[in-house]
Scaffold this motif. Structure first.
Motif, PDB file in Angstrom:
ATOM      1  N   GLY A 185      25.432  -4.389  11.940  1.00  0.00           N
ATOM      2  CA  GLY A 185      26.532  -4.676  11.039  1.00  0.00           C
ATOM      3  C   GLY A 185      26.750  -6.157  10.873  1.00  0.00           C
ATOM      4  N   GLY A 186      27.621  -6.464   9.970  1.00  0.00           N
ATOM      5  CA  GLY A 186      27.950  -7.861   9.706  1.00  0.00           C
ATOM      6  C   GLY A 186      29.196  -8.270  10.456  1.00  0.00           C
ATOM      7  N   ILE A 187      30.278  -8.423   9.736  1.00  0.00           N
ATOM      8  CA  ILE A 187      31.515  -8.909  10.338  1.00  0.00           C
ATOM      9  C   ILE A 187      32.302  -7.802  11.030  1.00  0.00           C
ATOM     10  CG2 ILE A 187      31.714 -10.835   8.747  1.00  0.00           C
ATOM     11  CD1 ILE A 187      33.777  -9.205   7.177  1.00  0.00           C
ATOM     12  N   GLY A 188      31.804  -6.604  10.974  1.00  0.00           N
ATOM     13  CA  GLY A 188      32.489  -5.489  11.624  1.00  0.00           C
ATOM     14  C   GLY A 188      32.911  -4.445  10.621  1.00  0.00           C
ATOM     15  N   PRO A 189      33.325  -3.289  11.120  1.00  0.00           N
ATOM     16  CA  PRO A 189      33.690  -2.199  10.213  1.00  0.00           C
ATOM     17  C   PRO A 189      34.963  -2.521   9.419  1.00  0.00           C
ATOM     18  CG  PRO A 189      34.223  -1.614  12.473  1.00  0.00           C
ATOM     19  CD  PRO A 189      33.500  -2.927  12.525  1.00  0.00           C
TER      20      PRO A 189
ATOM     21  N   ASP B 123      33.683  -0.243   4.009  1.00  0.00           N
ATOM     22  CA  ASP B 123      32.279  -0.369   4.387  1.00  0.00           C
ATOM     23  C   ASP B 123      31.528   0.910   4.034  1.00  0.00           C
ATOM     24  OD1 ASP B 123      29.885  -1.209   5.490  1.00  0.00           O
ATOM     25  OD2 ASP B 123      30.465  -0.731   7.531  1.00  0.00           O
ATOM     26  N   ILE B 124      30.397   0.760   3.370  1.00  0.00           N
ATOM     27  CA  ILE B 124      29.626   1.926   2.930  1.00  0.00           C
ATOM     28  C   ILE B 124      28.337   2.124   3.727  1.00  0.00           C
ATOM     29  CG2 ILE B 124      30.543   1.805   0.582  1.00  0.00           C
ATOM     30  CD1 ILE B 124      27.717   0.635  -0.166  1.00  0.00           C
ATOM     31  N   THR B 125      28.099   1.278   4.718  1.00  0.00           N
ATOM     32  CA  THR B 125      26.822   1.305   5.431  1.00  0.00           C
ATOM     33  C   THR B 125      26.557   2.644   6.101  1.00  0.00           C
ATOM     34  OG1 THR B 125      27.035  -1.071   5.827  1.00  0.00           O
ATOM     35  CG2 THR B 125      25.398   0.128   7.145  1.00  0.00           C
ATOM     36  N   LYS B 126      27.485   3.136   6.884  1.00  0.00           N
ATOM     37  CA  LYS B 126      27.254   4.400   7.608  1.00  0.00           C
ATOM     38  C   LYS B 126      27.029   5.561   6.645  1.00  0.00           C
ATOM     39  CE  LYS B 126      30.955   3.733  10.057  1.00  0.00           C
ATOM     40  NZ  LYS B 126      32.096   3.870  10.967  1.00  0.00           N
ATOM     41  N   GLN B 127      27.829   5.649   5.596  1.00  0.00           N
ATOM     42  CA  GLN B 127      27.679   6.739   4.635  1.00  0.00           C
ATOM     43  C   GLN B 127      26.333   6.646   3.902  1.00  0.00           C
ATOM     44  OE1 GLN B 127      30.350   4.779   4.920  1.00  0.00           O
ATOM     45  NE2 GLN B 127      31.966   6.171   5.533  1.00  0.00           N
TER      46      GLN B 127
ATOM     47  N   ILE C 293      21.736  -8.391   3.543  1.00  0.00           N
ATOM     48  CA  ILE C 293      21.942  -7.816   2.212  1.00  0.00           C
ATOM     49  C   ILE C 293      23.424  -7.624   1.934  1.00  0.00           C
ATOM     50  CG2 ILE C 293      19.704  -6.673   2.133  1.00  0.00           C
ATOM     51  CD1 ILE C 293      21.199  -4.060   2.824  1.00  0.00           C
ATOM     52  N   HIS C 294      23.721  -7.447   0.676  1.00  0.00           N
ATOM     53  CA  HIS C 294      25.078  -7.200   0.195  1.00  0.00           C
ATOM     54  C   HIS C 294      25.483  -5.768   0.533  1.00  0.00           C
ATOM     55  CE1 HIS C 294      28.528  -7.793  -2.378  1.00  0.00           C
ATOM     56  NE2 HIS C 294      28.225  -6.714  -3.069  1.00  0.00           N
ATOM     57  N   ASP C 295      26.762  -5.536   0.703  1.00  0.00           N
ATOM     58  CA  ASP C 295      27.303  -4.205   0.988  1.00  0.00           C
ATOM     59  C   ASP C 295      27.299  -3.377  -0.296  1.00  0.00           C
ATOM     60  OD1 ASP C 295      28.452  -2.198   2.528  1.00  0.00           O
ATOM     61  OD2 ASP C 295      30.486  -2.868   2.137  1.00  0.00           O
ATOM     62  N   ASP C 296      26.104  -2.940  -0.657  1.00  0.00           N
ATOM     63  CA  ASP C 296      25.895  -2.196  -1.893  1.00  0.00           C
ATOM     64  C   ASP C 296      24.890  -1.085  -1.593  1.00  0.00           C
ATOM     65  OD1 ASP C 296      25.836  -2.218  -5.087  1.00  0.00           O
ATOM     66  OD2 ASP C 296      23.765  -2.055  -4.373  1.00  0.00           O
ATOM     67  N   GLU C 297      25.208   0.147  -1.989  1.00  0.00           N
ATOM     68  CA  GLU C 297      24.366   1.292  -1.648  1.00  0.00           C
ATOM     69  C   GLU C 297      22.915   1.088  -2.058  1.00  0.00           C
ATOM     70  OE1 GLU C 297      24.028   5.617  -3.434  1.00  0.00           O
ATOM     71  OE2 GLU C 297      25.723   5.512  -2.032  1.00  0.00           O
ATOM     72  N   GLN C 298      22.661   0.664  -3.271  1.00  0.00           N
ATOM     73  CA  GLN C 298      21.278   0.511  -3.728  1.00  0.00           C
ATOM     74  C   GLN C 298      20.560  -0.598  -2.982  1.00  0.00           C
ATOM     75  OE1 GLN C 298      19.951   2.920  -5.793  1.00  0.00           O
ATOM     76  NE2 GLN C 298      18.104   2.007  -4.937  1.00  0.00           N
ATOM     77  N   HIS C 299      21.265  -1.683  -2.652  1.00  0.00           N
ATOM     78  CA  HIS C 299      20.646  -2.755  -1.863  1.00  0.00           C
ATOM     79  C   HIS C 299      20.250  -2.254  -0.483  1.00  0.00           C
ATOM     80  CE1 HIS C 299      22.723  -6.190  -4.299  1.00  0.00           C
ATOM     81  NE2 HIS C 299      21.749  -5.597  -4.981  1.00  0.00           N
ATOM     82  N   ILE C 300      21.102  -1.452   0.135  1.00  0.00           N
ATOM     83  CA  ILE C 300      20.799  -0.891   1.458  1.00  0.00           C
ATOM     84  C   ILE C 300      19.574   0.017   1.366  1.00  0.00           C
ATOM     85  CG2 ILE C 300      21.647   0.623   3.298  1.00  0.00           C
ATOM     86  CD1 ILE C 300      24.509  -0.438   2.563  1.00  0.00           C
ATOM     87  N   ILE C 301      19.555   0.901   0.387  1.00  0.00           N
ATOM     88  CA  ILE C 301      18.433   1.838   0.217  1.00  0.00           C
ATOM     89  C   ILE C 301      17.133   1.091  -0.073  1.00  0.00           C
ATOM     90  CG2 ILE C 301      17.511   3.628  -1.327  1.00  0.00           C
ATOM     91  CD1 ILE C 301      20.458   4.672  -1.503  1.00  0.00           C
ATOM     92  N   ASP C 302      17.179   0.128  -0.983  1.00  0.00           N
ATOM     93  CA  ASP C 302      15.974  -0.636  -1.318  1.00  0.00           C
ATOM     94  C   ASP C 302      15.455  -1.408  -0.106  1.00  0.00           C
ATOM     95  OD1 ASP C 302      16.169   0.312  -3.919  1.00  0.00           O
ATOM     96  OD2 ASP C 302      17.009  -1.568  -4.715  1.00  0.00           O
TER      97      ASP C 302
END
Length: 74
Positions: free
Chosen positions: A47-51, A55-59, A22-31
């Motif tokens: 993770g993808g290519i690294g921190p 990057d918003i994944t952890k938050q 998925i894309h590094d997008d909050e709503q995409h992660i949640i969905d």
């Protein structure tokens, strides 16, 4: 920690139902989490290519699971 391939997880007894990128997008992660958690007992998030600084994944994961990150020197 060594990288795991789906074949390694299969050998360990996990049946891989789906692999999603998925894309590094909050709503995409949640969905994606909402969807995955309806289909599986175990959901692995990597993770993808690294921190990166932006990057918003952890938050987003903290928000989703209503928790916070704790810094450790170890």
């Amino acid at each position: 920690f060594p990288t795991r391939r789906s074949s390694d997880l299969n050998k360990a007894g996990f049946e891989i139902a789906q692999i999603t990128s998925i894309h590094d997008d909050e709503q995409h992660i949640i969905d994606s989490l909402d969807s995955a958690l309806t289909r599986a007992d175990v959901v692995l998030v990597t993770g993808g290519i690294g921190p990166t600084k932006d990057d918003i994944t952890k938050q987003t994961l903290c928000k989703y699971f209503d928790t916070k990150l704790i810094f450790s020197q170890n």
